[in-house]
Design an enzyme around this catalytic site. Structure first.
Site, short mmCIF file in Angstrom:
data_model
loop_
_atom_site.label_atom_id
_atom_site.label_comp_id
_atom_site.label_asym_id
_atom_site.label_seq_id
_atom_site.Cartn_x
_atom_site.Cartn_y
_atom_site.Cartn_z
CG MET A 93 48.92 33.64 42.38
SD MET A 93 49.53 34.43 40.89
CE MET A 93 50.41 35.80 41.62
CB SER A 117 51.83 43.28 38.23
OG SER A 117 52.67 42.15 38.40
CG ASP A 130 51.63 39.17 40.63
OD1 ASP A 130 50.48 38.94 41.05
OD2 ASP A 130 51.87 40.00 39.73
CG HIS A 150 49.31 43.25 41.84
ND1 HIS A 150 48.15 42.96 42.54
CD2 HIS A 150 49.62 42.12 41.18
CE1 HIS A 150 47.79 41.72 42.30
NE2 HIS A 150 48.66 41.18 41.47
CG MET A 179 53.67 33.49 41.07
SD MET A 179 53.92 33.48 39.31
CE MET A 179 52.96 34.94 38.85
CG ASP A 237 46.25 40.16 38.57
OD1 ASP A 237 46.93 40.52 37.60
OD2 ASP A 237 46.73 39.58 39.57
CG MET A 297 43.22 35.24 39.24
SD MET A 297 44.58 36.44 39.28
CE MET A 297 45.44 36.13 37.73
CG HIS A 309 47.86 37.92 43.42
ND1 HIS A 309 47.73 37.98 42.04
CD2 HIS A 309 47.10 36.86 43.81
CE1 HIS A 309 46.95 37.00 41.63
NE2 HIS A 309 46.56 36.31 42.68
C1 DX5 Z 1 49.51 36.70 36.91
C2 DX5 Z 1 49.69 37.79 37.92
C3 DX5 Z 1 49.44 39.14 37.37
C4 DX5 Z 1 50.36 39.54 36.27
C5 DX5 Z 1 49.65 40.56 35.44
O1 DX5 Z 1 49.50 35.49 37.55
O2 DX5 Z 1 48.81 37.62 39.01
O3 DX5 Z 1 49.44 40.12 38.41
O4 DX5 Z 1 51.59 40.07 36.71
O5 DX5 Z 1 50.42 40.84 34.34
P1 DX5 Z 1 49.79 41.29 32.95
O6 DX5 Z 1 49.15 42.63 33.17
O7 DX5 Z 1 50.98 41.35 32.06
O8 DX5 Z 1 48.79 40.26 32.52
ZN ZN Z 2 48.59 39.33 40.46
#
Ligand code: DX5
Ligand code: ZN
Length: 215
Positions: free
Chosen positions: A67, A7, A34, A32, A36, A174, A136, A65
């Site tokens: 969110m 990620s 993320d 990956h 948000m 994840d 998750m 991903h």
């Molecule tokens: C959290 C994200 C993850 C995050 C994982 O909301 O969806 O993808 O970046 O990071 P680590 O491996 O540090 O938990």
């Molecule tokens: Zn993620």
């Protein structure tokens, strides 16, 4: 062999080109990414314009991903930015089946993520339509959180659901994934390991990726 999906949330954003180049040369399979929105989760990360730039650094599979609320508004733009897979959240999508069809109609694979408090059973009626089921293992919003141990049981339940339904969905996990728990996650049935902090806080990230890949 597991699919390794670092990620970039925990990458160095001042040196994103360097860090993405490292991932491109490493044994990582997927990027990956993320996204948000500060509404579905209590944090804001980056969007399609950043993904479009990152796309220039690698031809690897981009696992985006989302969110965010109302992901249907942005599916086209994420496709244009270079996404190969779009994963939406069960908790954010009252019209989940429609969202999945929309993503697939644009030629991307489609995933559904479930939060730690959402039972695996909620995926029962959609499991044959999706390519990725994402467990998750932290509450979404931030990198570097501790792995929630009950996630192992959820991966096992998801493996049973997938096997019994004839779905070909991959299981992605994840949050808080590291060399400490990765072998157990694979044994429980995980196909895709997302790792942020465990990779980017290491002095030699490519070496951690290679070790995860060899599990
Ligand atoms: C959290 C994200 C993850 C995050 C994982 O909301 O969806 O993808 O970046 O990071 P680590 O491996 O540090 O938990
Ligand atoms: Zn993620």
């Amino acid at each position: 062999m597991p699919i390794i999906a670092p990620s970039i949330l925990t990458a160095d954003f001042l040196h994103l080109e360097r860090d993405c180049g490292m991932l491109d040369k490493s044994r990582a399979d997927w990027f990956h990414l993320d996204v948000m929105d500060g509404r579905f989760v209590p944090n804001i990360s980056f969007g399609m314009s950043v993904i479009k730039q990152i796309r220039k650094t690698s031809d690897k599979f981009f696992d985006v991903h989302l969110m965010i609320l109302e992901p249907e508004k942005y599916v086209d733009e994420f496709k244009d930015a270079g996404a190969n897979n779009l994963t939406v959240h069960f908790e954010a999508c009252p019209h989940l089946h429609r969202n999945i069809q929309q993503i697939k109609s644009l030629g991307m694979s489609a995933g559904v993520a479930i939060n730690p408090a959402t039972p695996v059973l909620m995926l029962q009626d959609i499991i044959k339509d999706i390519d990725v089921a994402l467990v998750m293992s932290v509450n979404p919003g931030f990198g570097g959180q501790s792995f929630i141990p009950q996630s192992i049981q959820k991966i096992k339940e998801l493996r049973t659901l997938i096997n019994n339904s004839g779905s070909s969905s991959k299981i992605e996990v994840d949050g808080g994934v590291s060399l400490k728990n990765a072998a157990e996650l694979i044994k429980a049935g995980a196909d895709v390991l997302v790792t942020g902090n465990a990779v980017f806080s290491a002095s030699d990230p490519a070496n951690i990726i290679a070790q995860l890949k060899a599990l």
